[in-house]
Design a protein around this motif. Structure first.
Motif, PDB file in Angstrom:
ATOM      1  N   LYS A   1      36.747  -2.962 -18.453  1.00  0.00           N
ATOM      2  CA  LYS A   1      37.099  -3.432 -19.803  1.00  0.00           C
ATOM      3  C   LYS A   1      37.956  -4.698 -19.814  1.00  0.00           C
ATOM      4  CE  LYS A   1      36.698   1.150 -21.786  1.00  0.00           C
ATOM      5  NZ  LYS A   1      36.620   2.093 -20.708  1.00  0.00           N
ATOM      6  N   ILE A   2      37.521  -5.684 -19.017  1.00  0.00           N
ATOM      7  CA  ILE A   2      38.118  -7.016 -19.076  1.00  0.00           C
ATOM      8  C   ILE A   2      36.981  -8.017 -19.205  1.00  0.00           C
ATOM      9  CG2 ILE A   2      40.173  -6.384 -17.749  1.00  0.00           C
ATOM     10  CD1 ILE A   2      38.958  -7.850 -15.345  1.00  0.00           C
ATOM     11  N   SER A   3      37.305  -9.250 -19.552  1.00  0.00           N
ATOM     12  CA  SER A   3      36.251 -10.254 -19.700  1.00  0.00           C
ATOM     13  C   SER A   3      35.750 -10.699 -18.328  1.00  0.00           C
ATOM     14  CB  SER A   3      36.757 -11.466 -20.485  1.00  0.00           C
ATOM     15  OG  SER A   3      37.650 -12.226 -19.700  1.00  0.00           O
ATOM     16  N   ASN A   4      34.509 -11.132 -18.322  1.00  0.00           N
ATOM     17  CA  ASN A   4      33.905 -11.642 -17.102  1.00  0.00           C
ATOM     18  C   ASN A   4      34.682 -12.860 -16.584  1.00  0.00           C
ATOM     19  OD1 ASN A   4      31.874 -11.833 -15.078  1.00  0.00           O
ATOM     20  ND2 ASN A   4      30.879 -13.429 -16.274  1.00  0.00           N
ATOM     21  N   ALA A   5      35.118 -13.722 -17.503  1.00  0.00           N
ATOM     22  CA  ALA A   5      35.869 -14.920 -17.117  1.00  0.00           C
ATOM     23  C   ALA A   5      37.202 -14.559 -16.449  1.00  0.00           C
ATOM     24  CB  ALA A   5      36.116 -15.796 -18.339  1.00  0.00           C
ATOM     25  N   TYR A   6      37.882 -13.544 -16.999  1.00  0.00           N
ATOM     26  CA  TYR A   6      39.163 -13.119 -16.426  1.00  0.00           C
ATOM     27  C   TYR A   6      38.958 -12.541 -15.029  1.00  0.00           C
ATOM     28  CZ  TYR A   6      43.673 -10.748 -15.951  1.00  0.00           C
ATOM     29  OH  TYR A   6      44.887 -10.321 -15.503  1.00  0.00           O
ATOM     30  N   LEU A   7      37.906 -11.725 -14.835  1.00  0.00           N
ATOM     31  CA  LEU A   7      37.633 -11.176 -13.509  1.00  0.00           C
ATOM     32  C   LEU A   7      37.274 -12.287 -12.526  1.00  0.00           C
ATOM     33  CD1 LEU A   7      37.399  -8.803 -11.601  1.00  0.00           C
ATOM     34  CD2 LEU A   7      35.048  -8.473 -12.390  1.00  0.00           C
ATOM     35  N   SER A   8      36.515 -13.268 -12.987  1.00  0.00           N
ATOM     36  CA  SER A   8      36.188 -14.410 -12.126  1.00  0.00           C
ATOM     37  C   SER A   8      37.443 -15.149 -11.692  1.00  0.00           C
ATOM     38  CB  SER A   8      35.275 -15.390 -12.853  1.00  0.00           C
ATOM     39  OG  SER A   8      33.945 -15.118 -12.561  1.00  0.00           O
ATOM     40  N   ASP A   9      38.372 -15.324 -12.618  1.00  0.00           N
ATOM     41  CA  ASP A   9      39.642 -15.986 -12.277  1.00  0.00           C
ATOM     42  C   ASP A   9      40.446 -15.161 -11.273  1.00  0.00           C
ATOM     43  OD1 ASP A   9      39.119 -18.172 -13.845  1.00  0.00           O
ATOM     44  OD2 ASP A   9      40.408 -17.542 -15.506  1.00  0.00           O
ATOM     45  N   ILE A  10      40.403 -13.849 -11.395  1.00  0.00           N
ATOM     46  CA  ILE A  10      41.094 -12.982 -10.440  1.00  0.00           C
ATOM     47  C   ILE A  10      40.443 -13.114  -9.066  1.00  0.00           C
ATOM     48  CG2 ILE A  10      41.530 -10.568  -9.803  1.00  0.00           C
ATOM     49  CD1 ILE A  10      41.751 -10.023 -12.875  1.00  0.00           C
ATOM     50  N   ILE A  11      39.120 -13.053  -9.028  1.00  0.00           N
ATOM     51  CA  ILE A  11      38.401 -13.162  -7.753  1.00  0.00           C
ATOM     52  C   ILE A  11      38.674 -14.501  -7.092  1.00  0.00           C
ATOM     53  CG2 ILE A  11      36.091 -13.356  -6.738  1.00  0.00           C
ATOM     54  CD1 ILE A  11      35.194 -11.211  -8.770  1.00  0.00           C
ATOM     55  N   ASN A  12      38.711 -15.571  -7.879  1.00  0.00           N
ATOM     56  CA  ASN A  12      38.957 -16.913  -7.344  1.00  0.00           C
ATOM     57  C   ASN A  12      40.443 -17.224  -7.172  1.00  0.00           C
ATOM     58  OD1 ASN A  12      36.195 -17.531  -7.191  1.00  0.00           O
ATOM     59  ND2 ASN A  12      36.166 -17.988  -9.364  1.00  0.00           N
ATOM     60  N   GLN A  13      41.275 -16.211  -7.371  1.00  0.00           N
ATOM     61  CA  GLN A  13      42.724 -16.285  -7.193  1.00  0.00           C
ATOM     62  C   GLN A  13      43.386 -17.345  -8.077  1.00  0.00           C
ATOM     63  OE1 GLN A  13      43.172 -16.532  -2.941  1.00  0.00           O
ATOM     64  NE2 GLN A  13      42.662 -14.384  -2.686  1.00  0.00           N
ATOM     65  N   LYS A  14      42.815 -17.540  -9.271  1.00  0.00           N
ATOM     66  CA  LYS A  14      43.426 -18.433 -10.252  1.00  0.00           C
ATOM     67  C   LYS A  14      44.387 -17.666 -11.152  1.00  0.00           C
ATOM     68  CE  LYS A  14      39.560 -21.625 -10.389  1.00  0.00           C
ATOM     69  NZ  LYS A  14      38.484 -22.190 -11.207  1.00  0.00           N
ATOM     70  N   LYS A  15      44.149 -16.350 -11.294  1.00  0.00           N
ATOM     71  CA  LYS A  15      45.023 -15.477 -12.083  1.00  0.00           C
ATOM     72  C   LYS A  15      45.239 -14.198 -11.309  1.00  0.00           C
ATOM     73  CE  LYS A  15      43.863 -17.184 -16.623  1.00  0.00           C
ATOM     74  NZ  LYS A  15      43.435 -16.863 -17.972  1.00  0.00           N
ATOM     75  N   SER A  16      46.324 -13.505 -11.640  1.00  0.00           N
ATOM     76  CA  SER A  16      46.572 -12.227 -10.983  1.00  0.00           C
ATOM     77  C   SER A  16      46.289 -11.092 -11.960  1.00  0.00           C
ATOM     78  CB  SER A  16      48.006 -12.154 -10.469  1.00  0.00           C
ATOM     79  OG  SER A  16      48.914 -12.272 -11.527  1.00  0.00           O
ATOM     80  N   LEU A  17      46.077  -9.924 -11.421  1.00  0.00           N
ATOM     81  CA  LEU A  17      45.753  -8.747 -12.204  1.00  0.00           C
ATOM     82  C   LEU A  17      46.993  -8.267 -12.938  1.00  0.00           C
ATOM     83  CD1 LEU A  17      43.273  -6.962 -12.580  1.00  0.00           C
ATOM     84  CD2 LEU A  17      44.062  -5.587 -10.669  1.00  0.00           C
ATOM     85  N   ARG A  18      46.858  -7.994 -14.233  1.00  0.00           N
ATOM     86  CA  ARG A  18      47.987  -7.502 -15.029  1.00  0.00           C
ATOM     87  C   ARG A  18      48.439  -6.151 -14.495  1.00  0.00           C
ATOM     88  NH1 ARG A  18      44.490  -9.395 -19.546  1.00  0.00           N
ATOM     89  NH2 ARG A  18      43.611  -7.310 -19.380  1.00  0.00           N
ATOM     90  N   LEU A  19      49.723  -5.902 -14.576  1.00  0.00           N
ATOM     91  CA  LEU A  19      50.307  -4.667 -14.059  1.00  0.00           C
ATOM     92  C   LEU A  19      49.691  -3.432 -14.701  1.00  0.00           C
ATOM     93  CD1 LEU A  19      52.389  -3.528 -12.149  1.00  0.00           C
ATOM     94  CD2 LEU A  19      54.082  -3.733 -13.952  1.00  0.00           C
ATOM     95  N   ARG A  20      49.451  -3.460 -16.009  1.00  0.00           N
ATOM     96  CA  ARG A  20      48.859  -2.319 -16.706  1.00  0.00           C
ATOM     97  C   ARG A  20      47.484  -2.002 -16.125  1.00  0.00           C
ATOM     98  NH1 ARG A  20      44.867  -1.814 -19.984  1.00  0.00           N
ATOM     99  NH2 ARG A  20      44.641  -4.026 -20.316  1.00  0.00           N
ATOM    100  N   LEU A  21      46.701  -3.036 -15.879  1.00  0.00           N
ATOM    101  CA  LEU A  21      45.357  -2.842 -15.362  1.00  0.00           C
ATOM    102  C   LEU A  21      45.384  -2.342 -13.925  1.00  0.00           C
ATOM    103  CD1 LEU A  21      42.425  -3.024 -16.087  1.00  0.00           C
ATOM    104  CD2 LEU A  21      42.453  -5.427 -15.466  1.00  0.00           C
ATOM    105  N   ARG A  22      46.349  -2.792 -13.138  1.00  0.00           N
ATOM    106  CA  ARG A  22      46.480  -2.299 -11.752  1.00  0.00           C
ATOM    107  C   ARG A  22      46.672  -0.798 -11.751  1.00  0.00           C
ATOM    108  NH1 ARG A  22      51.033  -6.403  -9.945  1.00  0.00           N
ATOM    109  NH2 ARG A  22      49.855  -8.275 -10.315  1.00  0.00           N
ATOM    110  N   GLY A  23      47.538  -0.321 -12.629  1.00  0.00           N
ATOM    111  CA  GLY A  23      47.809   1.113 -12.701  1.00  0.00           C
ATOM    112  C   GLY A  23      46.574   1.897 -13.111  1.00  0.00           C
TER     113      GLY A  23
END
Length: 59
Positions: A32-54
């Motif tokens: 339940k996240i956007s494809n763009a946000y996951l792409s940014d996480i995979i490409n290490q442009k953004k980090s995973l939000r703490l809530r989502l990690r849990g």
């Protein structure tokens, strides 16, 4: 305070997603996240939000 975590490289993360039967887009929908946000996480442009990690760790 923000903490940046990087536990896995991009290729390994893509492999894990595919190995579990998901496309990147399908996995983004599943967690339940956007494809763009996951792409940014995979490409290490953004980090995973703490809530989502849990949420991912408890599933």
């Amino acid at each position: 305070m923000r903490m940046k975590m990087s536990l896995i490289d991009s290729e390994s993360l893509r492999f894990l997603i595919a190995n579990n039967g998901f496309s990147v887009r399908g996995f983004a929908n599943y967690i339940k996240i956007s494809n763009a946000y996951l792409s940014d996480i995979i490409n290490q442009k953004k980090s995973l939000r703490l809530r989502l990690r849990g949420e991912l760790l408890t599933d």
